[in-house]
Design a protein around this motif. Structure first.
Motif, PDB file in Angstrom:
ATOM      1  N   LEU A  91       0.814  -1.214   0.000  1.00  0.00           N
ATOM      2  CA  LEU A  91       0.000   0.000   0.000  1.00  0.00           C
ATOM      3  C   LEU A  91       0.846   1.261   0.000  1.00  0.00           C
ATOM      4  CD1 LEU A  91      -2.744  -1.089   2.562  1.00  0.00           C
ATOM      5  CD2 LEU A  91      -2.599  -1.541   0.103  1.00  0.00           C
ATOM      6  N   SER A  92       0.390   2.230  -0.753  1.00  0.00           N
ATOM      7  CA  SER A  92       1.061   3.523  -0.791  1.00  0.00           C
ATOM      8  C   SER A  92       0.545   4.403   0.339  1.00  0.00           C
ATOM      9  CB  SER A  92       0.846   4.194  -2.151  1.00  0.00           C
ATOM     10  OG  SER A  92       1.723   5.286  -2.306  1.00  0.00           O
ATOM     11  N   GLN A  93       1.213   5.537   0.570  1.00  0.00           N
ATOM     12  CA  GLN A  93       0.826   6.406   1.674  1.00  0.00           C
ATOM     13  C   GLN A  93       1.231   7.850   1.406  1.00  0.00           C
ATOM     14  OE1 GLN A  93       3.233   4.189   4.543  1.00  0.00           O
ATOM     15  NE2 GLN A  93       4.559   5.987   4.818  1.00  0.00           N
ATOM     16  N   ARG A  94       0.666   8.742   2.225  1.00  0.00           N
ATOM     17  CA  ARG A  94       1.032  10.153   2.161  1.00  0.00           C
ATOM     18  C   ARG A  94       2.343  10.381   2.917  1.00  0.00           C
ATOM     19  NH1 ARG A  94      -4.315   9.791   3.416  1.00  0.00           N
ATOM     20  NH2 ARG A  94      -5.823  10.653   1.910  1.00  0.00           N
ATOM     21  N   SER A  95       2.822  11.618   2.861  1.00  0.00           N
ATOM     22  CA  SER A  95       4.079  11.932   3.559  1.00  0.00           C
ATOM     23  C   SER A  95       3.924  11.816   5.076  1.00  0.00           C
ATOM     24  CB  SER A  95       4.552  13.338   3.194  1.00  0.00           C
ATOM     25  OG  SER A  95       3.568  14.297   3.520  1.00  0.00           O
ATOM     26  N   ASN A  96       2.681  11.926   5.584  1.00  0.00           N
ATOM     27  CA  ASN A  96       2.457  11.791   7.035  1.00  0.00           C
ATOM     28  C   ASN A  96       2.166  10.350   7.450  1.00  0.00           C
ATOM     29  OD1 ASN A  96      -0.150  11.338   6.185  1.00  0.00           O
ATOM     30  ND2 ASN A  96      -1.042  13.172   7.126  1.00  0.00           N
ATOM     31  N   GLY A  97       2.242   9.434   6.499  1.00  0.00           N
ATOM     32  CA  GLY A  97       2.084   8.019   6.807  1.00  0.00           C
ATOM     33  C   GLY A  97       0.676   7.486   6.677  1.00  0.00           C
ATOM     34  N   GLN A 117      -9.778  -2.260 -21.243  1.00  0.00           N
ATOM     35  CA  GLN A 117      -9.784  -0.826 -20.950  1.00  0.00           C
ATOM     36  C   GLN A 117      -9.316  -0.516 -19.536  1.00  0.00           C
ATOM     37  OE1 GLN A 117     -13.470   1.795 -20.280  1.00  0.00           O
ATOM     38  NE2 GLN A 117     -12.998   2.165 -22.437  1.00  0.00           N
ATOM     39  N   PHE A 118      -8.546   0.569 -19.446  1.00  0.00           N
ATOM     40  CA  PHE A 118      -8.088   1.117 -18.164  1.00  0.00           C
ATOM     41  C   PHE A 118      -8.575   2.558 -18.069  1.00  0.00           C
ATOM     42  CE2 PHE A 118      -4.791  -1.563 -20.162  1.00  0.00           C
ATOM     43  CZ  PHE A 118      -4.941  -2.689 -19.365  1.00  0.00           C
ATOM     44  N   ASP A 119      -8.583   3.103 -16.845  1.00  0.00           N
ATOM     45  CA  ASP A 119      -8.852   4.529 -16.702  1.00  0.00           C
ATOM     46  C   ASP A 119      -7.769   5.136 -15.823  1.00  0.00           C
ATOM     47  OD1 ASP A 119      -9.627   3.865 -14.081  1.00  0.00           O
ATOM     48  OD2 ASP A 119     -11.756   3.818 -14.584  1.00  0.00           O
ATOM     49  N   ASP A 120      -8.021   6.297 -15.206  1.00  0.00           N
ATOM     50  CA  ASP A 120      -6.922   6.887 -14.443  1.00  0.00           C
ATOM     51  C   ASP A 120      -6.766   6.272 -13.057  1.00  0.00           C
ATOM     52  OD1 ASP A 120      -9.289   8.249 -13.914  1.00  0.00           O
ATOM     53  OD2 ASP A 120      -8.541  10.155 -14.715  1.00  0.00           O
ATOM     54  N   HIS A 121      -7.548   5.250 -12.737  1.00  0.00           N
ATOM     55  CA  HIS A 121      -7.215   4.416 -11.575  1.00  0.00           C
ATOM     56  C   HIS A 121      -5.991   3.559 -11.875  1.00  0.00           C
ATOM     57  CE1 HIS A 121     -11.608   4.681  -9.973  1.00  0.00           C
ATOM     58  NE2 HIS A 121     -10.851   5.651  -9.511  1.00  0.00           N
ATOM     59  N   PHE A 122      -5.530   3.610 -13.113  1.00  0.00           N
ATOM     60  CA  PHE A 122      -4.281   2.959 -13.483  1.00  0.00           C
ATOM     61  C   PHE A 122      -3.098   3.871 -13.160  1.00  0.00           C
ATOM     62  CE2 PHE A 122      -1.753   0.193 -16.424  1.00  0.00           C
ATOM     63  CZ  PHE A 122      -2.226  -1.007 -15.948  1.00  0.00           C
ATOM     64  N   GLY A 123      -3.390   4.928 -12.425  1.00  0.00           N
ATOM     65  CA  GLY A 123      -2.357   5.821 -11.923  1.00  0.00           C
ATOM     66  C   GLY A 123      -2.311   5.743 -10.409  1.00  0.00           C
ATOM     67  N   LEU A 124      -2.161   6.901  -9.768  1.00  0.00           N
ATOM     68  CA  LEU A 124      -2.077   6.972  -8.308  1.00  0.00           C
ATOM     69  C   LEU A 124      -2.420   8.391  -7.886  1.00  0.00           C
ATOM     70  CD1 LEU A 124      -0.966   5.389  -5.671  1.00  0.00           C
ATOM     71  CD2 LEU A 124       1.107   6.744  -6.043  1.00  0.00           C
ATOM     72  N   PRO A 125      -3.284   8.573  -6.859  1.00  0.00           N
ATOM     73  CA  PRO A 125      -3.505   9.936  -6.373  1.00  0.00           C
ATOM     74  C   PRO A 125      -2.174  10.591  -6.026  1.00  0.00           C
ATOM     75  CG  PRO A 125      -5.100   8.438  -5.394  1.00  0.00           C
ATOM     76  CD  PRO A 125      -4.099   7.587  -6.126  1.00  0.00           C
ATOM     77  N   SER A 126      -1.960  11.806  -6.496  1.00  0.00           N
ATOM     78  CA  SER A 126      -0.634  12.415  -6.372  1.00  0.00           C
ATOM     79  C   SER A 126      -0.247  12.728  -4.937  1.00  0.00           C
ATOM     80  CB  SER A 126      -0.552  13.684  -7.229  1.00  0.00           C
ATOM     81  OG  SER A 126      -1.598  14.578  -6.893  1.00  0.00           O
ATOM     82  N   GLU A 127      -1.204  12.707  -4.010  1.00  0.00           N
ATOM     83  CA  GLU A 127      -0.855  12.913  -2.603  1.00  0.00           C
ATOM     84  C   GLU A 127      -0.123  11.696  -2.023  1.00  0.00           C
ATOM     85  OE1 GLU A 127      -4.773  12.520  -0.158  1.00  0.00           O
ATOM     86  OE2 GLU A 127      -5.349  12.654  -2.275  1.00  0.00           O
ATOM     87  N   LEU A 128      -0.209  10.561  -2.735  1.00  0.00           N
ATOM     88  CA  LEU A 128       0.454   9.334  -2.290  1.00  0.00           C
ATOM     89  C   LEU A 128       1.817   9.167  -2.985  1.00  0.00           C
ATOM     90  CD1 LEU A 128      -2.636   6.930  -2.421  1.00  0.00           C
ATOM     91  CD2 LEU A 128      -1.833   8.313  -0.497  1.00  0.00           C
ATOM     92  N   GLY A 129       2.511   8.101  -2.599  1.00  0.00           N
ATOM     93  CA  GLY A 129       3.819   7.843  -3.191  1.00  0.00           C
ATOM     94  C   GLY A 129       4.943   7.956  -2.176  1.00  0.00           C
ATOM     95  N   TYR A 130       4.586   8.081  -0.896  1.00  0.00           N
ATOM     96  CA  TYR A 130       5.593   8.248   0.148  1.00  0.00           C
ATOM     97  C   TYR A 130       5.817   6.972   0.960  1.00  0.00           C
ATOM     98  CZ  TYR A 130       5.196  13.264  -0.829  1.00  0.00           C
ATOM     99  OH  TYR A 130       5.206  14.503  -1.444  1.00  0.00           O
ATOM    100  N   ASP A 131       5.413   5.837   0.408  1.00  0.00           N
ATOM    101  CA  ASP A 131       5.674   4.555   1.071  1.00  0.00           C
ATOM    102  C   ASP A 131       7.177   4.275   1.038  1.00  0.00           C
ATOM    103  OD1 ASP A 131       6.040   2.633  -1.560  1.00  0.00           O
ATOM    104  OD2 ASP A 131       4.539   4.201  -1.859  1.00  0.00           O
ATOM    105  N   PRO A 132       7.668   3.441   1.955  1.00  0.00           N
ATOM    106  CA  PRO A 132       9.119   3.219   2.056  1.00  0.00           C
ATOM    107  C   PRO A 132       9.782   2.771   0.754  1.00  0.00           C
ATOM    108  CG  PRO A 132       8.028   2.356   3.990  1.00  0.00           C
ATOM    109  CD  PRO A 132       6.946   2.775   3.056  1.00  0.00           C
ATOM    110  N   TYR A 133       9.118   1.880   0.004  1.00  0.00           N
ATOM    111  CA  TYR A 133       9.734   1.388  -1.234  1.00  0.00           C
ATOM    112  C   TYR A 133       9.944   2.527  -2.227  1.00  0.00           C
ATOM    113  CZ  TYR A 133      10.672  -0.965  -5.595  1.00  0.00           C
ATOM    114  OH  TYR A 133      11.272  -1.337  -6.774  1.00  0.00           O
TER     115      TYR A 133
END
Length: 406
Positions: A156-162, A204-220
């Motif tokens: 799971l991805s997360q925000r900068s505050n976890g 077919q894909f939509d933009d759920h094939f992306g990621l909310p830009s507030e996320l992406g701060y997971d350790p990996y």
């Protein structure tokens, strides 16, 4: 030969010729400008689609209901359906990949048990002459309490505050990190499984094939960013342009991988994308479909323009990136026919379809089946009559792979 000599040859006085030409020009200019707008594209094809979802709809949950719905769509001169196949953290078809990873091969919904919904909709759809393009609706998104999220918290991805929860209406969602190789492999395996095992016309894909830009701060993801930036951590500002671009590029790389895998499995499988407009999709979902289109990894584009204001709706159709895509591939517009708690009149739908046609788009698709004529304030007969006027005769689906031309 001079004009005076030409008029003598045909025994027409020159001044009479001038007056006649002037009268003709005046008559022509008196016609409405709209009548002089000759379509740029011959209407030999038009996409007429509808999304079939399991949210606020039971159309997929019973074989006879599904069959009669598809037959009715054919009678109404639709030519393509987009049934959801990945939703709420489950597959809606029996999946060996899901069984292995999630521990269950099929959504536990009682109406899906003991049957293969996808096989059924393909069979009746093809019998009726409709294209069937399964829709990977949830993409990297899953319910927060799903079996998938519980089994793989490290995915799971997360925000900068976890924090991880992203609200979608009243629902708590989480997002799988699209940058992790194990997540990518799982999603790709699901997609290839469908392409390999079913006689589909596309996927077919939509933009759920992306990621909310507030996320992406997971350790990996943070570690990966640091590795590629000499130990520098990603910016705290989730909208930092370089941080947005870096993540969007990674998603684009994965989209290219998926496209290649689909084509290696079934070269005639259309790769379709139905995102929000680029100016929302890219900064807020990191889904850079404008770039995907330029790279040639999208063969069919349906832009979701769910707007009530006709001026705002029309403005979305005229952005440069939209017009550029129209020159390369079939570009259609997704139109909202209503939601469970949102009513959209048939008059508004008609107006929006006309704006789309005026601008020579490839066609329209409606979200969603239930609000065409079932879940609405207007009488079903009125709604169906409205769609019959929009689609009075059948027409071919605009397929890029069999010679579609802009």
């Amino acid at each position: 030969m001079r004009d005076s000599e030409r008029s003598k040859k045909y025994n027409i006085p020159f001044f009479v010729l001038v007056i006649a030409l002037s009268v003709i020009a005046t008559v022509l200019l008196s016609f409405p400008l709209q009548a002089q707008n000759i379509p740029l594209r011959s209407p030999a094809s038009e996409l007429r689609g509808v999304w079939l979802t399991n949210i606020d709809s039971n159309v997929l949950f019973e074989s006879d209901r599904l069959k009669s719905a598809v037959q009715r769509l054919k009678q109404m001169n639709f030519n393509v359906v987009y049934p959801t196949v990945w939703n709420w953290g489950w597959t809606l078809y029996p999946s060996k990949v899901a069984q292995r990873v999630i521990g269950r091969s099929l959504d536990p919904e009682p109406g899906l048990q003991g049957r293969d919904m996808l096989k059924e909709v393909i069979k009746v759809g093809h019998q009726q002459g409709l294209k069937v393009i399964p829709w990977f609706e949830f993409g990297f998104m899953a319910p927060a309490d799903s079996q998938l999220a519980k089994r793989y918290p490290q995915w799971l991805s997360q925000r900068s505050n976890g924090t991880r929860i992203v609200k979608e209406g009243i629902h708590d969602r989480v997002w799988l990190s699209p940058f992790r190789p194990d997540v990518q492999q799982f999603i790709q395996n699901l997609i290839v499984e469908i392409v390999r095992n079913y006689d589909i016309d596309g996927i077919q894909f939509d933009d759920h094939f992306g990621l909310p830009s507030e996320l992406g701060y997971d350790p990996y993801t943070v570690a990966l960013y640091k590795k590629e930036h000499r130990g520098k951590a990603p910016p705290k500002n989730s909208q930092d342009p370089e941080w947005v671009r870096w993540r969007a590029n990674k998603i684009t790389d994965f989209m290219k991988r998926v496209f290649t895998a689909i084509k290696a499995t079934k070269k005639n499988c259309i790769v379709s994308v139905s995102p929000n407009p680029q100016r929302f999709s890219y900064p807020f979902f990191l889904a850079d479909w404008e770039r995907w289109e330029r790279m040639g990894i999208v063969e069919d584009l349906i832009i979701q323009v769910y707007r009530d204001d006709l001026k705002v709706f029309t403005k979305e159709l005229e952005y440069p990136e939209v017009k550029a895509a129209q020159r390369h591939i079939p570009v259609s517009i997704g139109i909202l026919t209503g939601l469970k708690r949102k009513y959209v009149s048939i008059d508004q739908i008609k107006q929006q379809v006309q704006k789309v046609r005026d601008r020579n788009f490839a066609g329209v698709s409606f979200f969603f089946y239930e609000t065409l004529w079932n879940l609405t304030k207007e009488a079903p007969q009125k709604r169906q009559s409205g769609f019959q006027k929009l689609f009075p005769t059948s027409i071919a689906y605009p397929n890029l792979l069999v010679g579609w031309k802009p």
